[in-house]
Design a protein around this motif. Structure first.
Motif, short mmCIF file in Angstrom:
data_model
loop_
_atom_site.label_atom_id
_atom_site.label_comp_id
_atom_site.label_asym_id
_atom_site.label_seq_id
_atom_site.Cartn_x
_atom_site.Cartn_y
_atom_site.Cartn_z
N GLY A 111 0.83 -1.20 0.00
CA GLY A 111 0.00 0.00 0.00
C GLY A 111 0.86 1.25 0.00
O GLY A 111 2.00 1.24 0.45
N HIS A 112 0.31 2.35 -0.53
CA HIS A 112 1.01 3.63 -0.54
C HIS A 112 0.49 4.52 0.59
O HIS A 112 -0.72 4.58 0.84
N PHE A 113 1.43 5.22 1.24
CA PHE A 113 1.10 6.08 2.36
C PHE A 113 1.88 7.39 2.22
O PHE A 113 2.90 7.46 1.54
N LEU A 114 1.37 8.41 2.89
CA LEU A 114 2.02 9.71 2.91
C LEU A 114 2.47 10.01 4.33
O LEU A 114 1.65 10.04 5.25
N ALA A 115 3.78 10.24 4.49
CA ALA A 115 4.34 10.63 5.78
C ALA A 115 4.49 12.15 5.79
O ALA A 115 5.14 12.72 4.92
N THR A 116 3.87 12.77 6.78
CA THR A 116 3.78 14.23 6.86
C THR A 116 4.33 14.71 8.19
O THR A 116 3.99 14.14 9.24
N PRO A 117 5.16 15.77 8.22
CA PRO A 117 5.59 16.33 9.50
C PRO A 117 4.38 16.76 10.32
O PRO A 117 3.42 17.30 9.78
N SER A 118 4.43 16.50 11.60
CA SER A 118 3.30 16.87 12.46
C SER A 118 2.96 18.34 12.35
O SER A 118 1.79 18.74 12.40
N SER A 119 3.99 19.17 12.12
CA SER A 119 3.77 20.61 12.03
C SER A 119 2.99 21.01 10.78
O SER A 119 2.42 22.10 10.71
N LYS A 120 2.98 20.14 9.75
CA LYS A 120 2.28 20.45 8.49
C LYS A 120 0.98 19.68 8.33
O LYS A 120 0.26 19.88 7.37
N GLU A 121 0.68 18.79 9.26
CA GLU A 121 -0.43 17.86 9.06
C GLU A 121 -1.74 18.56 8.82
O GLU A 121 -2.49 18.24 7.88
N GLN A 122 -2.07 19.55 9.63
CA GLN A 122 -3.36 20.24 9.48
C GLN A 122 -3.47 20.97 8.15
O GLN A 122 -4.53 21.02 7.53
N ALA A 123 -2.36 21.53 7.70
CA ALA A 123 -2.37 22.33 6.46
C ALA A 123 -2.67 21.48 5.25
O ALA A 123 -3.12 21.99 4.21
N LEU A 124 -2.42 20.17 5.33
CA LEU A 124 -2.59 19.30 4.17
C LEU A 124 -3.98 18.68 4.11
O LEU A 124 -4.31 18.01 3.14
N GLN A 125 -4.76 18.84 5.14
CA GLN A 125 -6.09 18.21 5.12
C GLN A 125 -7.03 18.93 4.17
O GLN A 125 -6.95 20.13 4.00
#
Length: 283
Positions: free
Chosen positions: A269-283
Motif C-alpha cells: 500500500g502507498h502512504f504519505l508521511a507528513t511532518p506533524s507541524s504540516k499535518e493540518q495544512a494538508l487536510q
C-alpha cells in the motif's frame, strides 16, 4: 498494430469497464494481455492517467500497466496535489522512470527531480525514458542505492531483470548471486549536492526503514513530504518506527485518513508521511 488499437480503445472506455478489468483475477488478466498485446519492447505513448502522452520504451504485454496508464493509480492521483512547479523531488527506487518522468513534468522548468536507481538494466531504460521526453535538463540520474550507510552494498537482481533489493532482504532466492553497487544515505547526498527535496517518493523493496534512517537529519531540519510504498511486516515495523521518531504522521492515500496504529498499514500500500507541524495544512 493491435496493441495501439487496444490502447486507443482503452482511452475511450468508461470507468466502469476499466474497473471491471482490474477486478479480474490476475491469471485472467494475463491471458487477456497475452491475446491483445505484443511482447516486443518499443517506444509507445502512455494512454491514460498522469503520464498520458509521455513516451516510454515498454513491452505492452508484460508492462501493460505502464502502457495503459493504470500503474499505481492512487499514487498517480495523489502526486499532483502535492508536487508543484519549482519544487525539488527525490524518486528513490525510480526503476524505469514512470514516476520520475511524471514528477519532472509536475515541477516544470524551474524544478528538479533526482532519480536513484542501482539496477543497471532499469537504469539504462530510465535514462532512455528521460531522454525520450526531453527532460534531461531537470531530471538528474543517480545509479546508486539509497540506504543507511555510505559505501558499497550487495544487491540481488535475481527476482526479475528490473527488480533489485539488498541481498539480505526478504524473498531473495537462496544462493542467488549478489552484485556490489554504490550506496549512500539521503543525508549524505543532500550535504554533498546542496539539493534539498520538498517531496520524496520511495519504492525500495523492503528497505523502507533503512532509507528513512539514512535521512534522519533531512526529516528533522527540512521536513519534506514522503510518499512511501510499504512492503513486508519487518519493513513496516522499521519504517513506522522511523516515521514516529521523526515526529511525522502517516496517512492513507487517497483519503488522507490518519494511520493510528501500525496494524492499519497494508503491504504494497502507498502512504504519505507528513511532518506533524504540516499535518493540518494538508487536510
Amino acid at each position: 498494430n493491435l496493441s495501439t488499437r487496444v490502447g486507443r480503445m482503452w482511452r475511450s472506455m468508461p470507468p466502469g469497464i476499466k474497473n471491471f478489468y482490474h477486478r479480474m483475477p490476475m491469471p485472467i488478466r494475463r491471458l487477456i494481455n497475452r491475446a491483445v498485446f505484443e511482447d516486443q519492447p518499443r517506444i509507445i505513448e502512455v494512454q491514460t492517467g498522469l503520464m498520458r502522452g509521455a513516451k516510454l520504451r515498454l513491452s505492452p504485454r508484460s508492462e501493460s500497466g505502464y502502457y495503459l496508464g493504470t500503474h499505481e493509480p492512487d499514487l498517480q492521483e495523489s502526486l499532483p496535489r502535492f508536487i508543484k512547479a519549482g519544487m525539488t523531488v527525490f524518486d528513490v527506487g525510480a526503476n524505469i522512470g514512470f514516476f520520475a518522468v511524471a514528477a519532472a513534468n509536475l515541477v516544470g522548468v524551474t524544478g528538479k527531480v533526482v532519480a536513484f536507481e542501482p539496477n543497471p538494466v532499469a537504469f539504462s531504460r530510465l535514462k532512455e525514458n528521460v531522454e525520450l521526453n526531453g527532460l534531461a535538463d531537470r531530471l538528474k540520474l543517480e545509479q546508486t542505492a539509497a540506504g543507511d550507510f555510505d559505501g558499497t552494498a550487495e544487491f540481488c537482481f535475481a527476482l526479475t531483470h528490473l527488480q533489485g533489493r539488498f541481498s539480505d532482504m526478504p524473498y531473495v532466492p537462496q544462493g542467488a548471486q549478489s552484485t556490489p553497487v554504490p550506496c549512500c544515505t539521503i543525508d549524505s547526498y543532500v550535504a554533498a549536492t546542496g539539493l534539498v527535496p520538498d517531496v520524496i517518493i520511495m519504492d525500495v523493496e523492503h528497505a523502507e526503514g533503512r532509507v528513512l534512517r539514512g535521512m534522519k537529519s533531512l526529516l528533522q531540519r527540512c521536513k519534506p513530504l514522503v510518499f512511501v510504498e510499504m512492503h513486508g511486516p519487518e519493513a513496516i515495523r522499521e519504517a513506522f518506527g522511523e516515521i514516529v521518531s521523526a515526529d511525522y504522521k502517516l496517512s492513507k492515500l487517497l483519503s488522507l485518513d490518519p494511520v493510528k496504529v501500525m496494524t492499519e498499514i497494508t503491504p504494497l500500500g502507498h502512504f504519505l508521511a507528513t511532518p506533524s507541524s504540516k499535518e493540518q495544512a494538508l487536510q
